[in-house]
Each structure stands twice: as C-alpha cells, then as structure tokens.
Design a protein around this motif. Structure first.
Motif, PDB file in Angstrom:
ATOM      1  N   THR A 129       0.843  -1.401   0.011  1.00 54.17           N
ATOM      2  CA  THR A 129      -0.032  -0.048  -0.087  1.00 54.17           C
ATOM      3  C   THR A 129       0.946   1.226  -0.044  1.00 54.17           C
ATOM      4  O   THR A 129       1.969   1.088   0.709  1.00 54.17           O
ATOM      5  CB  THR A 129      -0.874   0.061   1.387  1.00 54.17           C
ATOM      6  N   VAL A 130       0.439   2.306  -0.706  1.00 51.99           N
ATOM      7  CA  VAL A 130       1.086   3.541  -0.643  1.00 51.99           C
ATOM      8  C   VAL A 130      -0.090   4.670  -0.230  1.00 51.99           C
ATOM      9  O   VAL A 130      -1.219   4.728  -0.618  1.00 51.99           O
ATOM     10  CB  VAL A 130       1.646   3.766  -2.201  1.00 51.99           C
ATOM     11  N   TYR A 131       0.497   5.711   0.282  1.00 52.40           N
ATOM     12  CA  TYR A 131      -0.277   6.563   0.949  1.00 52.40           C
ATOM     13  C   TYR A 131      -0.043   8.035   0.660  1.00 52.40           C
ATOM     14  O   TYR A 131       1.245   8.303   0.285  1.00 52.40           O
ATOM     15  CB  TYR A 131      -0.210   6.511   2.512  1.00 52.40           C
ATOM     16  N   LEU A 132      -0.867   8.944   0.510  1.00 53.52           N
ATOM     17  CA  LEU A 132      -0.573  10.283   0.500  1.00 53.52           C
ATOM     18  C   LEU A 132      -1.364  10.935   1.442  1.00 53.52           C
ATOM     19  O   LEU A 132      -2.643  11.071   1.449  1.00 53.52           O
ATOM     20  CB  LEU A 132      -1.175  10.918  -0.955  1.00 53.52           C
ATOM     21  N   GLN A 133      -0.646  11.507   2.349  1.00 56.01           N
ATOM     22  CA  GLN A 133      -1.360  12.365   3.458  1.00 56.01           C
ATOM     23  C   GLN A 133      -1.240  13.805   2.964  1.00 56.01           C
ATOM     24  O   GLN A 133      -0.184  14.423   2.760  1.00 56.01           O
ATOM     25  CB  GLN A 133      -0.376  12.616   4.823  1.00 56.01           C
ATOM     26  N   MET A 134      -2.457  14.294   2.904  1.00 51.08           N
ATOM     27  CA  MET A 134      -2.467  15.627   2.299  1.00 51.08           C
ATOM     28  C   MET A 134      -3.295  16.821   3.344  1.00 51.08           C
ATOM     29  O   MET A 134      -4.251  16.535   3.942  1.00 51.08           O
ATOM     30  CB  MET A 134      -3.505  15.690   1.107  1.00 51.08           C
ATOM     31  N   ASN A 135      -2.324  17.680   3.723  1.00 54.06           N
ATOM     32  CA  ASN A 135      -2.870  18.698   4.909  1.00 54.06           C
ATOM     33  C   ASN A 135      -2.985  19.902   4.135  1.00 54.06           C
ATOM     34  O   ASN A 135      -2.192  20.414   3.010  1.00 54.06           O
ATOM     35  CB  ASN A 135      -1.605  18.627   5.958  1.00 54.06           C
ATOM     36  N   SER A 136      -3.403  21.006   5.003  1.00 52.43           N
ATOM     37  CA  SER A 136      -3.428  22.419   4.471  1.00 52.43           C
ATOM     38  C   SER A 136      -4.129  22.356   2.920  1.00 52.43           C
ATOM     39  O   SER A 136      -3.510  23.211   2.334  1.00 52.43           O
ATOM     40  CB  SER A 136      -2.187  22.830   4.540  1.00 52.43           C
ATOM     41  N   LEU A 137      -5.075  21.635   2.763  1.00 49.25           N
ATOM     42  CA  LEU A 137      -5.552  21.522   1.416  1.00 49.25           C
ATOM     43  C   LEU A 137      -6.200  22.935   1.059  1.00 49.25           C
ATOM     44  O   LEU A 137      -6.590  23.576   1.870  1.00 49.25           O
ATOM     45  CB  LEU A 137      -6.807  20.593   1.386  1.00 49.25           C
ATOM     46  N   LYS A 138      -5.958  22.939  -0.284  1.00 52.93           N
ATOM     47  CA  LYS A 138      -6.531  24.324  -0.921  1.00 52.93           C
ATOM     48  C   LYS A 138      -7.330  23.877  -2.226  1.00 52.93           C
ATOM     49  O   LYS A 138      -7.486  22.839  -2.578  1.00 52.93           O
ATOM     50  CB  LYS A 138      -5.148  25.007  -1.679  1.00 52.93           C
ATOM     51  N   PRO A 139      -8.404  24.918  -2.455  1.00 51.04           N
ATOM     52  CA  PRO A 139      -9.221  24.721  -3.471  1.00 51.04           C
ATOM     53  C   PRO A 139      -8.572  24.183  -4.593  1.00 51.04           C
ATOM     54  O   PRO A 139      -8.930  23.399  -5.494  1.00 51.04           O
ATOM     55  CB  PRO A 139      -9.952  26.180  -3.839  1.00 51.04           C
ATOM     56  N   GLU A 140      -7.503  24.840  -4.915  1.00 55.26           N
ATOM     57  CA  GLU A 140      -6.603  24.151  -6.327  1.00 55.26           C
ATOM     58  C   GLU A 140      -6.075  23.103  -6.207  1.00 55.26           C
ATOM     59  O   GLU A 140      -5.625  22.516  -7.124  1.00 55.26           O
ATOM     60  CB  GLU A 140      -5.662  25.505  -6.407  1.00 55.26           C
ATOM     61  N   ASP A 141      -6.337  22.286  -5.054  1.00 52.35           N
ATOM     62  CA  ASP A 141      -5.904  20.737  -5.041  1.00 52.35           C
ATOM     63  C   ASP A 141      -7.023  19.930  -5.449  1.00 52.35           C
ATOM     64  O   ASP A 141      -6.915  18.517  -5.556  1.00 52.35           O
ATOM     65  CB  ASP A 141      -5.534  20.472  -3.607  1.00 52.35           C
ATOM     66  N   THR A 142      -8.360  20.412  -6.107  1.00 55.21           N
ATOM     67  CA  THR A 142      -9.197  19.898  -6.300  1.00 55.21           C
ATOM     68  C   THR A 142      -8.917  19.192  -7.535  1.00 55.21           C
ATOM     69  O   THR A 142      -8.384  19.723  -8.404  1.00 55.21           O
ATOM     70  CB  THR A 142     -10.607  20.721  -6.435  1.00 55.21           C
ATOM     71  N   ALA A 143      -9.217  17.692  -7.495  1.00 52.80           N
ATOM     72  CA  ALA A 143      -8.822  16.953  -8.795  1.00 52.80           C
ATOM     73  C   ALA A 143      -9.267  15.522  -8.421  1.00 52.80           C
ATOM     74  O   ALA A 143      -9.650  15.092  -7.460  1.00 52.80           O
ATOM     75  CB  ALA A 143      -7.217  16.889  -9.009  1.00 52.80           C
ATOM     76  N   VAL A 144      -9.021  14.734  -9.448  1.00 52.55           N
ATOM     77  CA  VAL A 144      -9.156  13.166  -9.456  1.00 52.55           C
ATOM     78  C   VAL A 144      -7.750  12.752  -9.250  1.00 52.55           C
ATOM     79  O   VAL A 144      -6.657  13.280  -9.934  1.00 52.55           O
ATOM     80  CB  VAL A 144      -9.749  12.677 -10.647  1.00 52.55           C
ATOM     81  N   TYR A 145      -7.593  11.992  -8.335  1.00 49.43           N
ATOM     82  CA  TYR A 145      -6.185  11.516  -7.805  1.00 49.43           C
ATOM     83  C   TYR A 145      -5.727  10.201  -8.188  1.00 49.43           C
ATOM     84  O   TYR A 145      -6.821   9.372  -7.802  1.00 49.43           O
ATOM     85  CB  TYR A 145      -5.925  11.763  -6.413  1.00 49.43           C
ATOM     86  N   TYR A 146      -4.870   9.931  -9.009  1.00 49.29           N
ATOM     87  CA  TYR A 146      -4.403   8.702  -9.580  1.00 49.29           C
ATOM     88  C   TYR A 146      -3.418   7.786  -8.797  1.00 49.29           C
ATOM     89  O   TYR A 146      -2.390   8.552  -8.687  1.00 49.29           O
ATOM     90  CB  TYR A 146      -4.377   8.727 -10.791  1.00 49.29           C
ATOM     91  N   CYS A 147      -3.263   6.793  -8.607  1.00 53.36           N
ATOM     92  CA  CYS A 147      -2.219   5.924  -8.237  1.00 53.36           C
ATOM     93  C   CYS A 147      -1.610   5.332  -9.461  1.00 53.36           C
ATOM     94  O   CYS A 147      -2.245   4.710 -10.346  1.00 53.36           O
ATOM     95  CB  CYS A 147      -2.576   5.079  -7.185  1.00 53.36           C
ATOM     96  N   ASN A 148      -0.250   5.490  -9.119  1.00 51.70           N
ATOM     97  CA  ASN A 148       0.638   4.635 -10.454  1.00 51.70           C
ATOM     98  C   ASN A 148       1.482   3.992 -10.006  1.00 51.70           C
ATOM     99  O   ASN A 148       2.417   4.479  -9.075  1.00 51.70           O
ATOM    100  CB  ASN A 148       1.239   6.071 -11.354  1.00 51.70           C
ATOM    101  N   ALA A 149       1.840   2.862 -10.711  1.00 50.43           N
ATOM    102  CA  ALA A 149       3.080   2.049 -10.338  1.00 50.43           C
ATOM    103  C   ALA A 149       3.984   1.601 -11.603  1.00 50.43           C
ATOM    104  O   ALA A 149       3.273   1.216 -12.710  1.00 50.43           O
ATOM    105  CB  ALA A 149       2.651   0.638  -9.736  1.00 50.43           C
ATOM    106  N   ARG A 150       5.164   1.939 -11.470  1.00 48.72           N
ATOM    107  CA  ARG A 150       6.210   1.814 -12.408  1.00 48.72           C
ATOM    108  C   ARG A 150       7.418   0.834 -12.059  1.00 48.72           C
ATOM    109  O   ARG A 150       7.810   1.145 -10.885  1.00 48.72           O
ATOM    110  CB  ARG A 150       6.537   3.206 -13.026  1.00 48.72           C
ATOM    111  N   TYR A 151       7.536  -0.191 -12.717  1.00 49.23           N
ATOM    112  CA  TYR A 151       8.657  -0.916 -12.511  1.00 49.23           C
ATOM    113  C   TYR A 151      10.004  -0.026 -12.448  1.00 49.23           C
ATOM    114  O   TYR A 151      10.286   0.468 -13.340  1.00 49.23           O
ATOM    115  CB  TYR A 151       8.554  -2.266 -13.615  1.00 49.23           C
ATOM    116  N   TYR A 152      10.566  -0.147 -11.453  1.00 50.82           N
ATOM    117  CA  TYR A 152      11.858   0.594 -11.111  1.00 50.82           C
ATOM    118  C   TYR A 152      12.933   0.327 -12.051  1.00 50.82           C
ATOM    119  O   TYR A 152      13.719   1.272 -12.351  1.00 50.82           O
ATOM    120  CB  TYR A 152      12.295   0.629  -9.551  1.00 50.82           C
ATOM    121  N   TRP A 153      13.173  -0.699 -12.344  1.00 51.94           N
ATOM    122  CA  TRP A 153      14.350  -0.955 -13.093  1.00 51.94           C
ATOM    123  C   TRP A 153      14.058  -1.117 -14.473  1.00 51.94           C
ATOM    124  O   TRP A 153      14.905  -1.423 -15.331  1.00 51.94           O
ATOM    125  CB  TRP A 153      14.844  -2.722 -12.747  1.00 51.94           C
ATOM    126  N   ALA A 154      13.035  -0.930 -15.107  1.00 50.76           N
ATOM    127  CA  ALA A 154      12.731  -0.570 -16.511  1.00 50.76           C
ATOM    128  C   ALA A 154      11.457   0.325 -16.528  1.00 50.76           C
ATOM    129  O   ALA A 154      10.474  -0.041 -17.147  1.00 50.76           O
ATOM    130  CB  ALA A 154      12.280  -1.900 -17.097  1.00 50.76           C
TER     131      ALA A 154
END
Length: 121
Positions: free
Chosen positions: A77-102
């Motif tokens: 699991t990966v997390y994103l702790q978001m504090n002091s949120l602003k209206p401009e942070d409004t968006a769809v947030y996507y998780c991405n996984a990319r093989y580190y060695w390629a």
C-alpha cells in the motif's frame, strides 16, 4: 494487476485527507509508486513519488511541505497524506506503479481508477 485508491472526498480549505492505494498482482517492492492528479480541463500532473525501498521521495513544488507520500511494502500500500488543502488541490487523484528497473516499459506501468478530492467551503 489492481491498484485501488480510497480516501477521497469533500473537505474544507485547510483540512486534511489521507489517500490510500492498495496494490495487488505484481511485486510491489520493485515498483516506484506515484500519485498523479488531474483537474478538469488540465493535464494529468505528478504530485509525488517514492522509490521501492527506502525514503527517497519527490514532490511537485505546489504540494511541498503540505503533502507526504509513504509506502508500506508489507501491506502493498502507498499513502498520500494531504494537509492544508487548498481549492486548487481539487482533482481526481490517481495511483501509479512503474517497474523501477525498467521505467521505460509501458507493459509494467499501471494505473488505478482514481479517487475524487474536492476542496471547497
């Protein structure tokens, strides 16, 4: 392969949210994990990423000091702790996984379905 985001929602300016992304179907500890976001009418942008092992992270300038990315390789699991949120942070947030060695290989570049974050009073 699955990446399932959760934790999005509506929050007032100045508030906090914690996003989670549960991964399955691949060797999580070999992948760089990232959070991206896309606001209406804008291109998808990188928010933060974290290497497979260790504490090396990278943040967009717009979120530095407010957001923190972390991972638990035992829980896939990966997390994103978001504090002091602003209206401009409004968006769809996507998780991405990319093989580190390629990381050029699109066959090992995975995306979640996204979770909506809305910052509004």
């Amino acid at each position: 392969v699955q990446l399932v985001e959760s934790g999005g929602g509506l929050v007032q300016p100045g508030g906090s949210l914690r996003l989670s992304c549960a991964a399955s179907g691949f060797t999580f500890s070999s992948y760089r994990m990232s959070w991206y976001r896309q606001a209406p009418g804008k291109e998808r942008e990188l928010v933060a990423n974290i290497i497979p092992v260790g504490a090396s992270t990278n943040y967009a300038d717009s979120v530095k000091g407010r957001f923190t990315i972390s991972r638990d390789n035992a829980k896939n699991t990966v997390y994103l702790q978001m504090n002091s949120l602003k209206p401009e942070d409004t968006a769809v947030y996507y998780c991405n996984a990319r093989y580190y060695w390629a990381d050029w290989d699109q066959r090992t570049n995975y995306w979640g379905q996204g979770t909506q974050v809305t910052v509004s009073s």
